[in-house]
Design an enzyme around this catalytic site. Sequence first.
Site, PDB file in Angstrom:
ATOM      1  N   ASP A   6      -5.271  10.497  -5.774  1.00  0.00           N
ATOM      2  CA  ASP A   6      -4.537   9.637  -4.835  1.00  0.00           C
ATOM      3  C   ASP A   6      -5.511   9.104  -3.796  1.00  0.00           C
ATOM      4  O   ASP A   6      -6.580   9.683  -3.575  1.00  0.00           O
ATOM      5  CB  ASP A   6      -3.417  10.428  -4.140  1.00  0.00           C
ATOM      6  N   SER A   7      -5.116   8.029  -3.132  1.00  0.00           N
ATOM      7  CA  SER A   7      -5.954   7.475  -2.068  1.00  0.00           C
ATOM      8  C   SER A   7      -6.062   8.447  -0.892  1.00  0.00           C
ATOM      9  O   SER A   7      -6.998   8.370  -0.108  1.00  0.00           O
ATOM     10  CB  SER A   7      -5.383   6.144  -1.590  1.00  0.00           C
ATOM     11  N   TYR A  38      -5.751   2.567   0.838  1.00  0.00           N
ATOM     12  CA  TYR A  38      -6.136   1.563  -0.150  1.00  0.00           C
ATOM     13  C   TYR A  38      -5.385   0.258   0.076  1.00  0.00           C
ATOM     14  O   TYR A  38      -5.847  -0.801  -0.332  1.00  0.00           O
ATOM     15  CB  TYR A  38      -5.815   2.078  -1.558  1.00  0.00           C
ATOM     16  N   GLY A  39      -4.206   0.359   0.685  1.00  0.00           N
ATOM     17  CA  GLY A  39      -3.322  -0.800   0.832  1.00  0.00           C
ATOM     18  C   GLY A  39      -3.974  -1.987   1.535  1.00  0.00           C
ATOM     19  O   GLY A  39      -3.540  -3.121   1.368  1.00  0.00           O
ATOM     20  N   CYS A  69      -0.758   7.442  -7.111  1.00  0.00           N
ATOM     21  CA  CYS A  69      -0.770   6.439  -6.036  1.00  0.00           C
ATOM     22  C   CYS A  69      -0.336   5.128  -6.656  1.00  0.00           C
ATOM     23  O   CYS A  69      -0.989   4.631  -7.587  1.00  0.00           O
ATOM     24  CB  CYS A  69      -2.180   6.317  -5.462  1.00  0.00           C
ATOM     25  N   ASN A  70       0.757   4.561  -6.159  1.00  0.00           N
ATOM     26  CA  ASN A  70       1.242   3.299  -6.721  1.00  0.00           C
ATOM     27  C   ASN A  70       0.235   2.178  -6.540  1.00  0.00           C
ATOM     28  O   ASN A  70       0.041   1.350  -7.421  1.00  0.00           O
ATOM     29  CB  ASN A  70       2.550   2.898  -6.041  1.00  0.00           C
ATOM     30  N   THR A  71      -0.398   2.149  -5.350  1.00  0.00           N
ATOM     31  CA  THR A  71      -1.315   1.062  -5.043  1.00  0.00           C
ATOM     32  C   THR A  71      -2.472   1.058  -6.043  1.00  0.00           C
ATOM     33  O   THR A  71      -2.843   0.010  -6.587  1.00  0.00           O
ATOM     34  CB  THR A  71      -1.827   1.218  -3.600  1.00  0.00           C
ATOM     35  N   CYS A 205       6.254   4.238  -3.223  1.00  0.00           N
ATOM     36  CA  CYS A 205       5.031   4.605  -2.502  1.00  0.00           C
ATOM     37  C   CYS A 205       5.148   6.103  -2.278  1.00  0.00           C
ATOM     38  O   CYS A 205       6.202   6.585  -1.825  1.00  0.00           O
ATOM     39  CB  CYS A 205       4.928   3.856  -1.182  1.00  0.00           C
ATOM     40  N   THR A 206       4.082   6.820  -2.584  1.00  0.00           N
ATOM     41  CA  THR A 206       4.179   8.285  -2.541  1.00  0.00           C
ATOM     42  C   THR A 206       4.272   8.822  -1.111  1.00  0.00           C
ATOM     43  O   THR A 206       4.505  10.011  -0.917  1.00  0.00           O
ATOM     44  CB  THR A 206       2.990   8.925  -3.286  1.00  0.00           C
ATOM     45  N   HIS A 207       4.112   7.950  -0.127  1.00  0.00           N
ATOM     46  CA  HIS A 207       4.330   8.367   1.266  1.00  0.00           C
ATOM     47  C   HIS A 207       5.832   8.434   1.619  1.00  0.00           C
ATOM     48  O   HIS A 207       6.223   9.151   2.525  1.00  0.00           O
ATOM     49  CB  HIS A 207       3.692   7.370   2.237  1.00  0.00           C
TER      50      HIS A 207
HETATM   51  N1  DGL Z   1       0.691   6.320  -1.127  1.00  0.00           N
HETATM   52  C1  DGL Z   1       0.130   5.094  -1.620  1.00  0.00           C
HETATM   53  C2  DGL Z   1       1.061   4.495  -2.683  1.00  0.00           C
HETATM   54  O1  DGL Z   1       1.765   5.185  -3.349  1.00  0.00           O
HETATM   55  C3  DGL Z   1      -0.138   4.084  -0.517  1.00  0.00           C
HETATM   56  C4  DGL Z   1      -1.174   4.534   0.507  1.00  0.00           C
HETATM   57  C5  DGL Z   1      -2.398   3.640   0.625  1.00  0.00           C
HETATM   58  O2  DGL Z   1      -2.266   2.464   0.974  1.00  0.00           O
HETATM   59  O3  DGL Z   1      -3.498   4.174   0.382  1.00  0.00           O
HETATM   60  O4  DGL Z   1       1.099   3.307  -2.887  1.00  0.00           O
END
Ligand code: DGL
Length: 283
Positions: A6-7, A38-39, A69-71, A205-207
């Site tokens: 993950d990021s 990463y976003g 991480c979706n991004t 988004c995993t957050h």
């Molecule tokens: N948690 C990341 C996701 O699932 C986004 C966080 C990031 O921007 O690094 O997309």
Amino acid sequence: MIGVFDSGSGGLTVMRALEHALPTESFIYLGDHGNAPYGNRSPADIYDLTLRGIERLFGLGCSLVIIACNTAAATGLRQLQQTWLPHAYPQHRVIGIIVPMIEAITGMPWEAQATTATLTDVTPAGPALHVAVCATRHTVNSGAYVTEIAKRAPTIRVTQQACPELARMIDDGATDDEIRPYVGTYIGELLVPPRDVPDVCILACTHYPLIEHLFREVLPSRVRLLTQGDVTAASLQRYLARHPRFVSAEAAATVYLTTGDPVHVSAVAGRFYGRVVQFQGLS
Ligand code: DGL
């Protein structure tokens, strides 16, 4: 060993579900905190960082890596699966967290024949399912959910909603009271007439599991909210049953690695995990 990349810390919401569902597996979690978020990066940057993280996990003995991480997955997973992996590591596999979610909303495993027959599992409305995707701007711009859903179930209608401030605010430890107006604004945009109320809302988004309750507050009660931990764990269980060579030979354990400062990351990452997690630094 199975690698989870993950990021930063968001992937811990998936990691927790994987450990719970697969208690005999051995995992290495790698958070690229040194380069997060990463976003805000370019697609080329995200692709390169993701590749580097995966190679590190391969180098540590993982032959299967999940991009939690979706991004990162939305930016480069298909490309790296099709162009890089087959010649760089032909025996290894990289999977993501978008396909498991699509399996969940269509009610059918990815390897099954595409059909709309089981969509009624999700809603009595049947095939005319309306799915909302709340995600980072980068994930929304990639169109990954729209593309992947269309491949499996073209009758599903997808509405995307970018929630650009949320991941950063969660990382910064913002309070519910600080985040609530942002969620209200994003969901207000999602529901603005003539748009109709979705049947399902994916927190892509995993957050976002950390603020699921804030989404619940503003979404109409009939909207089904889906987060990624449990659906990814269920999908991984099926994947390991089909590909037993990736089942861990090592004793069950999870090692947590970060490219950031391990002391700081260990101090803050517990919010994503539900308990304190001790990270080790990876230089
Ligand atoms: N948690 C990341 C996701 O699932 C986004 C966080 C990031 O921007 O690094 O997309």
